[in-house]
Design a protein around this motif. Structure first.
Motif, PDB file in Angstrom:
ATOM      1  N   TRP A  31      -7.439   2.048   2.169  1.00 26.38           N
ATOM      2  CA  TRP A  31      -7.220   2.401   1.101  1.00 26.38           C
ATOM      3  C   TRP A  31      -7.243   1.805  -0.511  1.00 26.38           C
ATOM      4  CZ3 TRP A  31      -2.446   5.924  -0.569  1.00 26.38           C
ATOM      5  CH2 TRP A  31      -2.624   7.236   0.504  1.00 26.38           C
ATOM      6  N   CYS A  54       0.654  -1.222   0.284  1.00 28.62           N
ATOM      7  CA  CYS A  54       0.046   0.078  -0.256  1.00 28.62           C
ATOM      8  C   CYS A  54       0.456   1.062   0.442  1.00 28.62           C
ATOM      9  CB  CYS A  54      -0.586  -0.083   0.761  1.00 28.62           C
ATOM     10  SG  CYS A  54      -2.335   1.306   1.464  1.00 28.62           S
ATOM     11  N   TYR A  94      -5.181  -1.653   6.750  1.00 29.60           N
ATOM     12  CA  TYR A  94      -4.860  -0.662   8.053  1.00 29.60           C
ATOM     13  C   TYR A  94      -5.842   0.350   7.820  1.00 29.60           C
ATOM     14  CZ  TYR A  94      -0.648   0.305  10.464  1.00 29.60           C
ATOM     15  OH  TYR A  94       0.448   1.417  11.493  1.00 29.60           O
ATOM     16  N   HIS A  95      -6.054   0.951   6.750  1.00 31.88           N
ATOM     17  CA  HIS A  95      -6.339   2.515   6.868  1.00 31.88           C
ATOM     18  C   HIS A  95      -7.702   2.079   5.834  1.00 31.88           C
ATOM     19  CE1 HIS A  95      -2.489   3.643   8.308  1.00 31.88           C
ATOM     20  NE2 HIS A  95      -3.331   3.729   9.768  1.00 31.88           N
ATOM     21  N   HIS A 116       0.337   4.197   1.194  1.00 30.40           N
ATOM     22  CA  HIS A 116       0.104   4.669   2.132  1.00 30.40           C
ATOM     23  C   HIS A 116       1.202   4.999   3.200  1.00 30.40           C
ATOM     24  CE1 HIS A 116      -2.467   5.989   6.653  1.00 30.40           C
ATOM     25  NE2 HIS A 116      -2.052   6.664   5.213  1.00 30.40           N
ATOM     26  N   ARG A 117       0.994   3.640   3.753  1.00 30.79           N
ATOM     27  CA  ARG A 117       2.448   3.374   4.783  1.00 30.79           C
ATOM     28  C   ARG A 117       3.263   1.957   4.582  1.00 30.79           C
ATOM     29  NH1 ARG A 117       1.615   7.554   6.114  1.00 30.79           N
ATOM     30  NH2 ARG A 117       2.193   8.542   8.381  1.00 30.79           N
ATOM     31  N   CYS A 167      -6.621  -2.268   1.383  1.00 29.86           N
ATOM     32  CA  CYS A 167      -6.067  -2.110   2.426  1.00 29.86           C
ATOM     33  C   CYS A 167      -6.323  -2.280   3.668  1.00 29.86           C
ATOM     34  CB  CYS A 167      -4.332  -1.480   2.474  1.00 29.86           C
ATOM     35  SG  CYS A 167      -3.543  -1.331   3.610  1.00 29.86           S
TER      36      CYS A 167
HETATM   37 FE1  FES Z   1      -2.837   1.395   4.202  1.00 30.64          FE
HETATM   38 FE2  FES Z   1      -2.855   2.786   4.985  1.00 30.64          FE
HETATM   39  S1  FES Z   1      -1.414   1.603   4.880  1.00 30.64           S
HETATM   40  S2  FES Z   1      -3.913   2.515   3.823  1.00 30.64           S
END
Ligand code: FES
Length: 436
Positions: free
Chosen positions: A106, A81, A103-104, A83-84, A101
Motif C-alpha cells: 500500500w 499502515c 509488507y503488501h 492494512h495490517r 509499505c
Molecule cells: Fe501495509 Fe499490508 S501492512 S500493505
C-alpha cells in the motif's frame, strides 16, 4: 497502580511518591492521559525545509512521520499502515514523493493519503481509499519548533505554552532570524524514567555544583566559582501547563568557557560570539546564561550548551534521548561549527557533562527496584513559599535559580492530567481557566 492517583504528588507538603517513576500501570496511564493529550515536540523547521522532506520520529511510543508539504505546511501522521499496521516508513528521514509499505505494498502520498493498493481492481470489491489514509495528528508551531498532538480539543500551541513563551523567546528569539538545528540528531538510550530528565531540565540548577564538579575542574580550574550561590539567577514556573525554566543573569559567564573544554577553543572567543549573536534585540530583555527549560511534558533545551532534546519514553524505566544542536541562525559558519563541537563535548551521547546526569538518573532508577524504596517519599520542598519577585525584566520569576518551584509546577500539572478521567482538563476552554 501501587499507589492512589491522588497521592502521587503533594504540592502542600512538597513530596513525591517514587512509584511515579517505576509503576508499569502508571506508565500506561501516562501514555493515555499525559502524552496523548499534550502537545509534543516533533522537529525543528530546519530539519525538514523543502517539500517532501520528512523525519520519522515518535510521539511518546507512537511512531510518526513529519513531512513538509508542497504548500509549505507540515503534516504529522502515524507511521502505521492501515492494512495490517506495518511501518509505512522505515528510514530515519530524507526526501520522498510517497511512502510505500514494505509488507503488501500500500502506498501513501506525502500528506498521508492512501493512493495506491496492489490488486485493488482485481481483489477489493469496493475500497474507499479516502477512508484509509494514515491517522493524522494536529500540528502547530512556535518560532521554528514544530509540535503535534492527538488531542483535537487541545488549546492552540500558543495558549498551551502560555506565559512560558517569553522565556522560550530568550532562546528562540535572541537574534535576527531565530534559530537553526545543526549537526544531525544524536540518539541514545538511558535506563531511567522520562520524568527524571524532564524535571531536571525544567527546574534543577541545584545539582550542577555537585554533579558536574569534575568536568568543571578539568576544564577550567582557574575560573571555578567560590560559592555558586553567589550567582544571581531566576527560576520560572509557568502559571499553567507544567513548563519551567531557570537561568543565571550575571556572575556565570565563565560557564560558557568551561563548556568549551578550555584549550580546544584557543583563538576563538565563543563568549564574544554568543554575545554578538544573542544581542538583546531592540529593547528586549537581556540574555539569561546557562538556561535550562522544559516544555511539558518531554521537550527540553539547555541553552548553555546549545542542545535541545526529546525524552521519548520507552516503558517506566527507559528513555530514548534524541538530541540536536540549536544555534542562532545569525552565527557565522565557523561559530556554528565551534558550537556543534562544544555540544558534542559537553551535553551529547559521549559528552563529559552528560554522563554525570545519566549516572544519577540510572542509579536512582536501580534503587527503585526496592520494594521499600518505592514507598519512601522524595523531598521537593526547595524554595517553597519563595515570593515571585518584582523584576520587570524577568516577570513572575523567583529570584533564586536554586529552587524546586518549577518542579512542583511540573508535577502538579502532571498529576492533574493523571487524575483527569475524561480528558476535560486538557480541552481548550478549561485549560485557559485553570490556574495551577
Ligand atoms: Fe501495509 Fe499490508 S501492512 S500493505
Amino acid at each position: 497502580p501501587s499507589v492512589s492517583l491522588t497521592d502521587l504528588f503533594d504540592e502542600k507538603s512538597g513530596t513525591i511518591s517514587p512509584a511515579i517513576y517505576a509503576d508499569p500501570q502508571l506508565y500506561e496511564l501516562e501514555l493515555e492521559r499525559v502524552f496523548s493529550r499534550s502537545w509534543l515536540f516533533i522537529a525543528h523547521e530546519t530539519h525538514i525545509p523543502k517539500a517532501g522532506d520528512y523525519l520519522a520520529t515518535y510521539m511518546a511510543e507512537d511512531p510518526v512521520i513529519a513531512v513538509r508539504q508542497k504548500d509549505g505546511g507540515v503534516k504529522v501522521f502515524l507511521n502505521q499502515c492501515r492494512h495490517r499496521g506495518m511501518k509505512i516508513c522505515r528510514t530515519d528521514g530524507g526526501n520522498a514523493k510517497a511512502f510505500t509499505c514494505t509488507y503488501h505494498g500500500w502506498a501513501y502520498d506525502i500528506g498521508g493519503n492512501l493512493v495506491q493498493v496492489p490488486l485493488e481492481q482485481q481483489s477489493f470489491a469496493c475500497l474507499d481509499k479516502k477512508q484509509w489514509g494514515a491517522r493524522q495528528a494536529r500540528v502547530d508551531s512556535y518560532k521554528g519548533l514544530i509540535f503535534a498532538t492527538w488531542n483535537m480539543d487541545a488549546p492552540t500551541l500558543s495558549d498551551y505554552l502560555g506565559d512560558a513563551k517569553s522565556y522560550l523567546d530568550l532562546i528562540l528569539d535572541r537574534s535576527e532570524g531565530g534559530t537553526e538545528a545543526i549537526g544531525g540528531i544524536v540518539k541514545w538510550v538511558i535506563p531511567c524514567n522520562w520524568k527524571f530528565a524532564a524535571e531536571q531540565f525544567c527546574s534543577d540548577m541545584y545539582h550542577g555544583a555537585t554533579s558536574h564538579m569534575s568536568p568543571m575542574m578539568a576544564a577550567s580550574p582557574d575560573t571555578l566559582p567560590g560559592d555558586p550561590t553567589d550567582f544571581s539567577g531566576r527560576q520560572f514556573r509557568a502559571s499553567r501547563g507544567g513548563h519551567g525554566t531557570g537561568f543565571f543573569v550575571e556572575g556565570a559567564e565563565w560557564l560558557w568557557r568551561v563548556g568549551q573544554a578550555g584549550e580546544h577553543v584557543s583563538g576563538f572567543d565563543i563568549a564574544a560570539a554568543e554575545q554578538r549573536t544573542n544581542l538583546h534585540r531592540s529593547g528586549k530583555r537581556p540574555v539569561g546564561f546557562s538556561q535550562h527549560m522544559t516544555v511539558f511534558p518531554n521537550f527540553s533545551i539547555f541553552a548553555g550548551a546549545n542542545t535541545a532534546r526529546v525524552w521519548h519514553p520507552r516503558g517506566p524505566g527507559e528513555i530514548e534521548v534524541w538530541a540536536f544542536g540549536l544555534v542562532d541562525k545569525a552565527a557565522s559558519d565557523a561559530e556554528k561549527e565551534q558550537m556543534r563541537l562544544m555540544t558534542l563535548r559537553t551535553f551529547s551521547a559521549a559528552g563529559t557533562w552528560e554522563q554525570d546526569d545519566g549516572e544519577n538518573w540510572v542509579e536512582v532508577q536501580r534503587v527503585l527496584r526496592g520494594h521499600e524504596a518505592r514507598r519512601t517519599l522524595f523531598n521537593a520542598q526547595m524554595g517553597a513559599g519563595a515570593p515571585r519577585g518584582e523584576d520587570p525584566t524577568f516577570p513572575e520569576t523567583i529570584t533564586n535559580a536554586f529552587a524546586e518551584e518549577a518542579a512542583r509546577g511540573f508535577y502538579a500539572h502532571w498529576q492533574k492530567l493523571m487524575t483527569d478521567v475524561d480528558g476535560s482538563f486538557s480541552k481548550a476552554g478549561s485549560y485557559a481557566d485553570a490556574a495551577e
